[in-house]
Design an enzyme around this catalytic site. Structure first.
Site, PDB file in Angstrom:
ATOM      1  N   GLN A  16     -20.762  -0.521 -24.050  1.00 42.08           N
ATOM      2  CA  GLN A  16     -19.585  -0.806 -24.863  1.00 42.08           C
ATOM      3  C   GLN A  16     -19.779  -0.417 -26.326  1.00 42.08           C
ATOM      4  O   GLN A  16     -18.860  -0.566 -27.131  1.00 42.08           O
ATOM      5  CB  GLN A  16     -19.246  -2.294 -24.759  1.00 42.08           C
ATOM      6  CG  GLN A  16     -18.869  -2.735 -23.361  1.00 42.08           C
ATOM      7  CD  GLN A  16     -18.751  -4.247 -23.230  1.00 42.08           C
ATOM      8  OE1 GLN A  16     -18.860  -4.994 -24.204  1.00 42.08           O
ATOM      9  NE2 GLN A  16     -18.543  -4.715 -22.003  1.00 42.08           N
TER      10      GLN A  16
ATOM     11  N   HIS B 192     -21.024  -6.136 -25.505  1.00 44.78           N
ATOM     12  CA  HIS B 192     -20.632  -7.079 -26.551  1.00 44.78           C
ATOM     13  C   HIS B 192     -21.141  -6.697 -27.944  1.00 44.78           C
ATOM     14  O   HIS B 192     -21.823  -7.469 -28.608  1.00 44.78           O
ATOM     15  CB  HIS B 192     -21.073  -8.492 -26.182  1.00 44.78           C
ATOM     16  CG  HIS B 192     -20.541  -8.961 -24.868  1.00 44.78           C
ATOM     17  ND1 HIS B 192     -20.882 -10.175 -24.313  1.00 44.78           N
ATOM     18  CD2 HIS B 192     -19.677  -8.388 -23.985  1.00 44.78           C
ATOM     19  CE1 HIS B 192     -20.256 -10.312 -23.148  1.00 44.78           C
ATOM     20  NE2 HIS B 192     -19.521  -9.240 -22.928  1.00 44.78           N
TER      21      HIS B 192
ATOM     22  N   GLU C 235      -9.343 -15.345 -25.841  1.00 40.07           N
ATOM     23  CA  GLU C 235      -8.791 -16.242 -26.848  1.00 40.07           C
ATOM     24  C   GLU C 235      -8.220 -15.503 -28.043  1.00 40.07           C
ATOM     25  O   GLU C 235      -8.700 -14.429 -28.416  1.00 40.07           O
ATOM     26  CB  GLU C 235      -9.884 -17.196 -27.363  1.00 40.07           C
ATOM     27  CG  GLU C 235     -10.471 -18.125 -26.321  1.00 40.07           C
ATOM     28  CD  GLU C 235     -11.539 -19.033 -26.883  1.00 40.07           C
ATOM     29  OE1 GLU C 235     -12.047 -19.883 -26.129  1.00 40.07           O
ATOM     30  OE2 GLU C 235     -11.877 -18.918 -28.089  1.00 40.07           O
TER      31      GLU C 235
ATOM     32  N   TYR D  83     -16.600 -21.737 -32.884  1.00 43.46           N
ATOM     33  CA  TYR D  83     -15.563 -21.484 -31.872  1.00 43.46           C
ATOM     34  C   TYR D  83     -16.046 -21.731 -30.445  1.00 43.46           C
ATOM     35  O   TYR D  83     -15.337 -21.431 -29.502  1.00 43.46           O
ATOM     36  CB  TYR D  83     -14.985 -20.077 -32.083  1.00 43.46           C
ATOM     37  CG  TYR D  83     -14.154 -20.067 -33.346  1.00 43.46           C
ATOM     38  CD1 TYR D  83     -12.805 -20.339 -33.315  1.00 43.46           C
ATOM     39  CD2 TYR D  83     -14.765 -19.888 -34.588  1.00 43.46           C
ATOM     40  CE1 TYR D  83     -12.052 -20.401 -34.474  1.00 43.46           C
ATOM     41  CE2 TYR D  83     -14.035 -19.951 -35.759  1.00 43.46           C
ATOM     42  CZ  TYR D  83     -12.671 -20.207 -35.688  1.00 43.46           C
ATOM     43  OH  TYR D  83     -11.938 -20.306 -36.849  1.00 43.46           O
TER      44      TYR D  83
ATOM     45  N   TYR E 248     -18.337 -14.517 -13.676  1.00 41.72           N
ATOM     46  CA  TYR E 248     -17.711 -13.390 -12.976  1.00 41.72           C
ATOM     47  C   TYR E 248     -17.797 -13.521 -11.456  1.00 41.72           C
ATOM     48  O   TYR E 248     -17.010 -12.918 -10.739  1.00 41.72           O
ATOM     49  CB  TYR E 248     -18.331 -12.062 -13.440  1.00 41.72           C
ATOM     50  CG  TYR E 248     -17.900 -11.681 -14.830  1.00 41.72           C
ATOM     51  CD1 TYR E 248     -16.612 -11.233 -15.086  1.00 41.72           C
ATOM     52  CD2 TYR E 248     -18.775 -11.792 -15.907  1.00 41.72           C
ATOM     53  CE1 TYR E 248     -16.201 -10.890 -16.364  1.00 41.72           C
ATOM     54  CE2 TYR E 248     -18.387 -11.450 -17.193  1.00 41.72           C
ATOM     55  CZ  TYR E 248     -17.097 -10.996 -17.417  1.00 41.72           C
ATOM     56  OH  TYR E 248     -16.697 -10.667 -18.694  1.00 41.72           O
TER      57      TYR E 248
END
Length: 371
Positions: A86, A150, A244, A254, A265
């Site tokens: 990613q 991530h 979110e 958070y 998953y």
């Protein structure tokens, strides 16, 4: 420009939010055309318009394009891009005073620094012809990791000129997001030149990463300044469910992975805790997950029925979701441009139109269809 086809707005059947779960229907059906702006960009991660009206587009593999009248030119740059999973070349953002100082900001994965693999970095540079010049790295997260997930990462400026950016927790959910001595799973705040403000919440905390502004995030891939309040908003990927939208608050936690509305998953329980004292509740969450990408507010008069809406791209389902938010609650949802492909980025251009980066296609814009 190539005109694809007229599309009809489709209504999302169900919404999930932190306050209530409810079925939401929208009263209006709007038609519009999807017009090609530029083709041949595989993963258009970030977009930014120059004052000239030309468009800068980042390609995750490490290329930066300048788009002029539908034609793209590759810009030479000396950023060291770590293209894995990613990670790669991600967001691009102009300085609020770009016309005066010429600074352009980038988020990207870099293999510079400590350890094998890579981590997210922030740099700025100036555009000179077909090249970036005066490149300065402002921040580099550490240590590097060979994991491919991530990295984050979006960029925003607030009304005071502070630079905010996000970094995902790099697949280390039980290590990084709740630990303010480590990079990852955080939103950061800097001055525009990379200096750390002494007013940051953990500036005087021993061993803390001083650039951290909020923590307990999973993988924020959407960030913007609210067009009315000036607040910084992010959206972030949950696991399976529990994506979110959050308002970024100074020093706030958070909750990831202590609290979540998602699951593992494989369908097993991640946590049964969705609320905990000292941890923020999301303004909104999605179940099932839509895998949110870029986002923008509609502030122009081009789409009078959509003005004030929040537009969010969906990687998982390949559509743009329009959210109507009233008193910090989502009251309406609509799916737009289904079927084009994975939506990677969404912005409103200076001409008031919504521009969408579509994987495998390039960039398109939404043009209301005359009745």
């Amino acid at each position: 420009m190539k005109k694809y086809f007229a599309l009809l707005v489709l209504v999302a059947a169900q919404a999930s939010c932190a306050q209530d779960d409810k079925t939401i229907k929208t009263p209006d059906k709007i038609t519009y055309d999807v017009e090609t702006v530029v083709e041949g960009i595989n993963i258009p991660w970030g977009m930014a318009f120059l004052p000239s009206g030309d468009l800068l587009v980042t390609e995750k593999s490490g290329k930066l394009y300048l788009v002029h009248e539908g034609k793209k030119t590759e810009i030479f740059m000396d950023l060291q891009i770590y293209n894995r999973g990613q990670g790669g070349l991600m967001d691009v953002k102009l300085h609020p005073n770009y016309k005066e100082n010429g600074w352009i900001y980038f988020s990207y994965a870099s293999d510079e620094g400590e350890g094998e693999g890579g981590h997210t970095a922030i740099a700025r540079a100036k555009l000179n012809g077909n090249s970036l010049t005066d490149t300065q790295q402002l921040y580099k997260a550490s240590p590097n990791s060979t994991k491919g997930q991530h990295f984050g990462s979006r960029i925003a400026f607030d009304n005071e000129g502070f630079l905010y950016f996000s970094i995902g927790e790099r697949g280390e959910r039980d290590v990084n997001p709740q630990d303010i001595t480590r990079d990852g799973g955080k939103v950061y705040r800097l001055y525009d030149d990379g200096r750390v403000p002494q007013s940051n919440p953990f500036y005087n905390t021993p061993n803390a990463v001083k650039a951290i502004y909020s923590y307990g995030h999973r993988n924020p891939q959407g960030m913007l300044k609210h067009y009315k309040t000036g607040e910084i908003w992010v959206h972030e990927h949950g696991p399976q469910g529990g994506d979110e939208i959050n308002k970024v608050k100074k020093g706030a936690n958070y909750g990831w992975p202590v609290i979540s509305y998602g699951e593992n998953y494989d369908g097993t329980t991640l946590t049964e805790t969705t609320k905990k004292e000292g941890m923020e509740q999301p303004l909104y969450y999605w179940v099932p997950s839509i895998a949110p990408s870029g986002m923008t507010f509609v502030t122009s008069d081009v789409y009078p029925n959509w003005k004030g809406s929040l537009m969010v791209g969906s990687l998982k389902f390949g559509y743009v979701e329009r959210l109507v938010i009233e008193n910090n609650k989502v009251t309406q949802r609509e799916k737009l441009v289904e079927g084009l492909g994975r939506i990677r980025s969404v912005i409103q251009g200076p001409d008031g139109y919504i521009y969408v980066g579509v994987e495998g296609t390039g960039v398109v814009k939404l043009v209301p269809k005359s009745e």
